[in-house]
Design a protein around this motif. Structure first.
Motif, PDB file in Angstrom:
ATOM      1  N   ASP A  68     106.861  -7.272   5.864  1.00  0.00           N
ATOM      2  CA  ASP A  68     108.304  -6.730   5.393  1.00  0.00           C
ATOM      3  C   ASP A  68     108.824  -5.707   6.210  1.00  0.00           C
ATOM      4  N   ASP A  70     110.725  -3.614   9.017  1.00  0.00           N
ATOM      5  CA  ASP A  70     112.062  -3.676   9.873  1.00  0.00           C
ATOM      6  C   ASP A  70     112.238  -2.233  10.617  1.00  0.00           C
ATOM      7  N   ASN A 143     109.437   0.085  16.594  1.00  0.00           N
ATOM      8  CA  ASN A 143     109.692  -1.442  16.036  1.00  0.00           C
ATOM      9  C   ASN A 143     109.324  -2.135  17.129  1.00  0.00           C
ATOM     10  N   ASP A 154     112.206  -7.195  13.627  1.00  0.00           N
ATOM     11  CA  ASP A 154     113.259  -7.237  12.561  1.00  0.00           C
ATOM     12  C   ASP A 154     114.069  -6.049  12.908  1.00  0.00           C
ATOM     13  N   TRP A 155     115.149  -6.259  12.949  1.00  0.00           N
ATOM     14  CA  TRP A 155     116.101  -4.908  13.326  1.00  0.00           C
ATOM     15  C   TRP A 155     117.102  -4.758  12.090  1.00  0.00           C
ATOM     16  N   SER A 156     116.728  -5.322  11.189  1.00  0.00           N
ATOM     17  CA  SER A 156     117.624  -4.970   9.863  1.00  0.00           C
ATOM     18  C   SER A 156     117.261  -3.591   9.078  1.00  0.00           C
ATOM     19  N   GLY A 157     117.974  -3.425   8.042  1.00  0.00           N
ATOM     20  CA  GLY A 157     117.818  -1.949   7.664  1.00  0.00           C
ATOM     21  C   GLY A 157     118.705  -1.157   7.988  1.00  0.00           C
ATOM     22  N   GLY A 158     119.980  -1.891   8.324  1.00  0.00           N
ATOM     23  CA  GLY A 158     121.049  -0.699   8.607  1.00  0.00           C
ATOM     24  C   GLY A 158     121.543   0.159   7.566  1.00  0.00           C
TER      25      GLY A 158
END
Length: 269
Positions: A68, A70, A143, A154-158
């Motif tokens: 998990d 990112d 990353n 994973d480039w999420s987490g904005g």
């Protein structure tokens, strides 16, 4: 026959100009922020420690095969480091005039002390933006590195990144406010770290011992009030916004107001 000496009339006094342009004050304060050994090594340390922390985090996460992870994970790592050191930068921007005894020269060249303080705060915000940009860039690199090692990217987490930007700015401003209030580098640094580490423990103990204090401390705990920002400020409830604004007024607004009053009225020696 005597001659009466004639005296020339004094030239008309030219009207005073608009003073030192704010852009020049910004240039001067920006150079003063890094053109000293303490300022240079502080900025270098922020960059170096963020890089090393990101490297260690990437290695540990890869060894543990975490799934998990990112971009927001690496932003959080950078945020923890810069939150410790950015306030010190804000403190040094203010107290350098008093610790290095340059206040007399500065305020003689620019008697409008408020403009000098504005320039210093603007420089602090500029360095915060540069630090955040550097931290995010390093986070993006690691990353990518982690994605190459672990096999997924994973480039999420904005939302966490937005909270990271806001909390770093608030951290620098808190250091700035404490410095304006105390005008002493060691005292401001000690008070900031006491607030950062000791105050949450004291508030937690008070909440455990007194039931009524638990709801009260939520309105004065600056650190906890910022936590919802990492989930996205657009998701914050009215109560969470209220707690953030009240704690900001207590820990930033009041010290900064009293500090500005002290700077504007303090005797310069």
């Amino acid at each position: 026959m005597t001659t009466v000496p004639q005296t020339q009339a004094a030239p008309a006094r030219q009207s005073a100009g608009g003073g030192i342009p704010f852009s020049r004050l910004l240039q001067v304060e920006f150079r003063k922020s890094w053109d000293t050994r303490s300022g240079f090594w502080l900025l270098f340390s922020i960059g170096a420690i963020v890089f090393v922390a990101e490297l260690i985090a990437a290695i540990v996460l890869a060894v543990n095969n975490e799934s998990d992870v990112d971009f927001g994970t690496f932003a959080t790592v950078a945020g923890f480091i810069s939150q410790l050191l950015l306030p010190v930068l804000g403190i040094m921007l203010v107290t350098s005039e008093w610790s290095q005894r340059t206040a007399m020269v500065t305020f003689s060249l620019e008697p409008r002390r408020g403009r000098v303080v504005e320039a210093k705060m603007t420089v602090g915000l500029l360095w915060t933006a540069l630090t955040v940009a550097f931290a995010l860039m390093v986070g993006a690199v690691f990353n990518l590195l982690y994605g190459a090692i672990a096999g997924h990217l994973d480039w999420s987490g904005g939302a966490g990144i937005t909270g990271f930007v806001i909390t770093q700015t608030l951290a620098m401003l808190l250091g700035f406010a404490l410095a304006a209030l105390l005008l002493n580098t060691p005292a401001a640094i000690v008070i900031y770290f006491a607030y950062l580490f000791a105050l949450p423990t004291i508030l937690a103990i008070g909440s455990a011992l007194m039931g009524w204090f638990k709801s009260f401390q939520e309105w004065i705990n600056y650190s906890d009030a910022q936590s919802p920002l990492y989930d996205g400020f657009w998701n914050m409830s009215g109560s969470e916004w209220g707690k953030l604004l009240v704690s900001c007024a207590l820990w930033f607004g009041i010290p900064l107001t009293l500090g500005l009053r002290r700077i504007l009225r303090a005797e310069v020696k």
